[in-house]
Design a protein around this motif. Structure first.
Motif, PDB file in Angstrom:
ATOM      1  N   HIS A  29     -64.175 -17.052  33.431  1.00 33.58           N
ATOM      2  CA  HIS A  29     -62.633 -17.223  33.201  1.00 33.58           C
ATOM      3  C   HIS A  29     -61.999 -15.879  33.415  1.00 33.58           C
ATOM      4  O   HIS A  29     -62.690 -14.779  33.152  1.00 33.58           O
ATOM      5  CB  HIS A  29     -62.497 -17.608  31.762  1.00 33.58           C
ATOM      6  CG  HIS A  29     -61.203 -17.276  31.116  1.00 33.58           C
ATOM      7  ND1 HIS A  29     -60.217 -18.372  31.351  1.00 33.58           N
ATOM      8  CD2 HIS A  29     -60.354 -16.399  30.605  1.00 33.58           C
ATOM      9  CE1 HIS A  29     -58.969 -18.086  30.785  1.00 33.58           C
ATOM     10  NE2 HIS A  29     -59.166 -16.807  30.369  1.00 33.58           N
ATOM     11  N   GLY A  30     -60.821 -16.004  34.286  1.00 32.41           N
ATOM     12  CA  GLY A  30     -60.223 -14.660  34.538  1.00 32.41           C
ATOM     13  C   GLY A  30     -58.590 -15.137  34.728  1.00 32.41           C
ATOM     14  O   GLY A  30     -58.481 -16.560  34.764  1.00 32.41           O
ATOM     15  N   THR A  31     -57.638 -14.252  34.705  1.00 29.80           N
ATOM     16  CA  THR A  31     -56.378 -14.605  34.770  1.00 29.80           C
ATOM     17  C   THR A  31     -55.838 -13.839  35.989  1.00 29.80           C
ATOM     18  O   THR A  31     -56.110 -12.500  36.207  1.00 29.80           O
ATOM     19  CB  THR A  31     -55.708 -14.405  33.551  1.00 29.80           C
ATOM     20  OG1 THR A  31     -55.691 -13.141  33.165  1.00 29.80           O
ATOM     21  CG2 THR A  31     -56.107 -15.535  32.315  1.00 29.80           C
ATOM     22  N   PRO A  32     -55.126 -14.242  36.748  1.00 30.25           N
ATOM     23  CA  PRO A  32     -54.659 -15.599  36.763  1.00 30.25           C
ATOM     24  C   PRO A  32     -55.828 -16.797  37.265  1.00 30.25           C
ATOM     25  O   PRO A  32     -56.752 -16.326  37.823  1.00 30.25           O
ATOM     26  CB  PRO A  32     -53.455 -15.958  37.699  1.00 30.25           C
ATOM     27  CG  PRO A  32     -53.604 -14.822  38.762  1.00 30.25           C
ATOM     28  CD  PRO A  32     -54.188 -13.711  37.811  1.00 30.25           C
ATOM     29  N   PRO A  33     -55.690 -18.101  36.838  1.00 32.78           N
ATOM     30  CA  PRO A  33     -56.882 -18.897  37.108  1.00 32.78           C
ATOM     31  C   PRO A  33     -57.089 -18.938  38.700  1.00 32.78           C
ATOM     32  O   PRO A  33     -56.037 -18.830  39.340  1.00 32.78           O
ATOM     33  CB  PRO A  33     -56.400 -20.283  36.698  1.00 32.78           C
ATOM     34  CG  PRO A  33     -55.403 -19.826  35.517  1.00 32.78           C
ATOM     35  CD  PRO A  33     -54.725 -18.591  36.084  1.00 32.78           C
ATOM     36  N   ALA A  34     -58.134 -18.705  39.418  1.00 31.91           N
ATOM     37  CA  ALA A  34     -58.494 -18.891  40.550  1.00 31.91           C
ATOM     38  C   ALA A  34     -58.137 -20.048  41.195  1.00 31.91           C
ATOM     39  O   ALA A  34     -58.153 -21.375  40.717  1.00 31.91           O
ATOM     40  CB  ALA A  34     -59.985 -18.616  41.063  1.00 31.91           C
ATOM     41  N   ASP A  35     -57.279 -20.038  42.456  1.00 28.34           N
ATOM     42  CA  ASP A  35     -56.643 -21.298  43.037  1.00 28.34           C
ATOM     43  C   ASP A  35     -58.239 -22.083  43.694  1.00 28.34           C
ATOM     44  O   ASP A  35     -57.892 -23.343  43.589  1.00 28.34           O
ATOM     45  CB  ASP A  35     -55.804 -20.975  44.129  1.00 28.34           C
ATOM     46  CG  ASP A  35     -54.592 -20.205  43.795  1.00 28.34           C
ATOM     47  OD1 ASP A  35     -54.174 -20.377  42.725  1.00 28.34           O
ATOM     48  OD2 ASP A  35     -54.187 -19.191  44.547  1.00 28.34           O
ATOM     49  N   THR A  36     -58.901 -21.474  44.072  1.00 29.22           N
ATOM     50  CA  THR A  36     -60.026 -22.250  44.499  1.00 29.22           C
ATOM     51  C   THR A  36     -61.528 -21.329  44.123  1.00 29.22           C
ATOM     52  O   THR A  36     -61.351 -20.100  44.055  1.00 29.22           O
ATOM     53  CB  THR A  36     -60.197 -22.161  46.115  1.00 29.22           C
ATOM     54  OG1 THR A  36     -60.166 -21.012  46.689  1.00 29.22           O
ATOM     55  CG2 THR A  36     -58.940 -23.245  46.543  1.00 29.22           C
TER      56      THR A  36
END
Length: 329
Positions: free
Chosen positions: A310-317
């Motif tokens: 989990h990290g922000t922002p969410p990874a696109d891919t």
């Protein structure tokens, strides 16, 4: 040669983006006990009770959560310009701005991963209104009578595609000192903890398994005692705050911790590292191996899987869907 320790005095404040500004403000005020100290459109500024500056946290409404700016106060006007010269001599770039209330000019730049840093010297000291004046004159504000009552902003953990490049930016350009790190069996540095002061750490870089740039693992607030963290866990279950993991004790840095998510989706750590100081001027860099990290925390439950993803922002891919390192707190 790395610059001498001390040009960066301390973390000033951090900016978080949130898709639910009202809920995030309620989390930081009602649950953590921060005080709102300014609003400007879609931005709200908040402070911990022991912060001498006007604010510790800036919340800004955005479609996706994540990290905005990390602001760092220098130890003098001369130190500010030394660090600006070092950034530019190292091939970096930045811009001068005056867009933060209570502060003078800021030099805004980025680390190699794209995380925004703002360096400044001039700063007004906070003066509490009558209803928030403390009984003790050496404390900026009375302790809050609500929530956890965190004392101060403690550290920021950045996710990074290349931990070593970013850590070396902190060391060679900003003057941070590395205190601990994780080295994988293949030799790659998967995480490094650094300090600007005599604290055990102020910033951390953790390898982003998705290969993304510019993401946030977590921000952390320090509590007075371990008991405050236990109370925070009780308050969380009473008020619906999501607990990701903890309370446990990290092996690295020996931090007693609780990780929760604020309503916007950003991870927040409550930590009690107040007893550990790096007073030795020749403190050796402590290296943890992949096998040592596989043992998990110093004690407590096994590290939860989301802590690594989990990290922000969410990874696109997710580039390959396979973890490539060992995330750390």
């Amino acid at each position: 040669m790395a610059p001498p320790l001390g040009d960066i005095a301390h973390l000033g404040h951090v900016q978080l983006f949130t898709p639910d500004l009202d809920a995030s403000v309620a989390f930081f005020t009602d649950y953590l006990g921060l005080t709102v100290n300014g609003r400007d459109g879609d931005t709200v500024r908040l402070r911990t009770f022991d912060d001498y500056e006007h604010y510790s946290l800036v919340l800004t409404a955005r479609e996706r959560p994540g990290l905005g700016r990390l602001a760092l106060r220098t130890s003098s006007e001369e130190a500010l310009h030394r660090r600006v010269r070092a950034i530019e001599e190292a091939g970096g770039s930045g811009r001068w701005t005056e867009d933060e209330p209570g502060l003078g000019k800021l030099y805004v730049t980025t680390d190699p991963d794209g995380h925004e840093h703002a360096l400044y010297w001039e700063s007004e000291h906070y003066r509490a209104p009558d209803e928030l004046k403390p009984a003790l004159k050496n404390q900026p504000q009375a302790k809050p009578g609500r929530g956890v009552g965190v004392r101060r902003l403690d550290h920021v953990n950045f996710l990074a595609a290349d931990v070593l490049a970013n850590a070396e930016f902190q060391q060679r350009v900003l003057g941070a000192r590395p205190t601990e790190q994780i080295r994988l069996d293949n030799g790659r540095i998967a995480a490094r903890w650094l300090t600007y002061t005599h604290k055990s750490y102020d910033v951390v870089y953790t390898e982003d398994w998705t290969g993304s740039n510019g993401r946030l693992h977590h921000i952390a607030f320090a509590t007075d005692t371990r008991e405050d963290i236990l109370r925070a866990a009780d308050l969380a279950i009473d008020t619906g705050v999501f607990i990701e993991t903890g309370p446990h004790k990290h092996a690295i840095q020996q931090t007693f911790f609780l990780y929760v998510y604020e309503p916007g989706g950003n991870r927040v750590e409550l930590c009690n590292p107040l007893t550990r100081l790096m007073l030795a001027p020749d403190w050796p860099l402590i290296t943890w191996t992949e096998a040592e990290r596989a043992k998990g925390q110093a004690w407590g439950l096994h590290t939860i899987a989301s802590f690594h993803t989990h990290g922000t922002p969410p990874a696109d891919t997710d580039t390959d869907g396979v973890p490539r390192g060992n995330a750390a707190g």
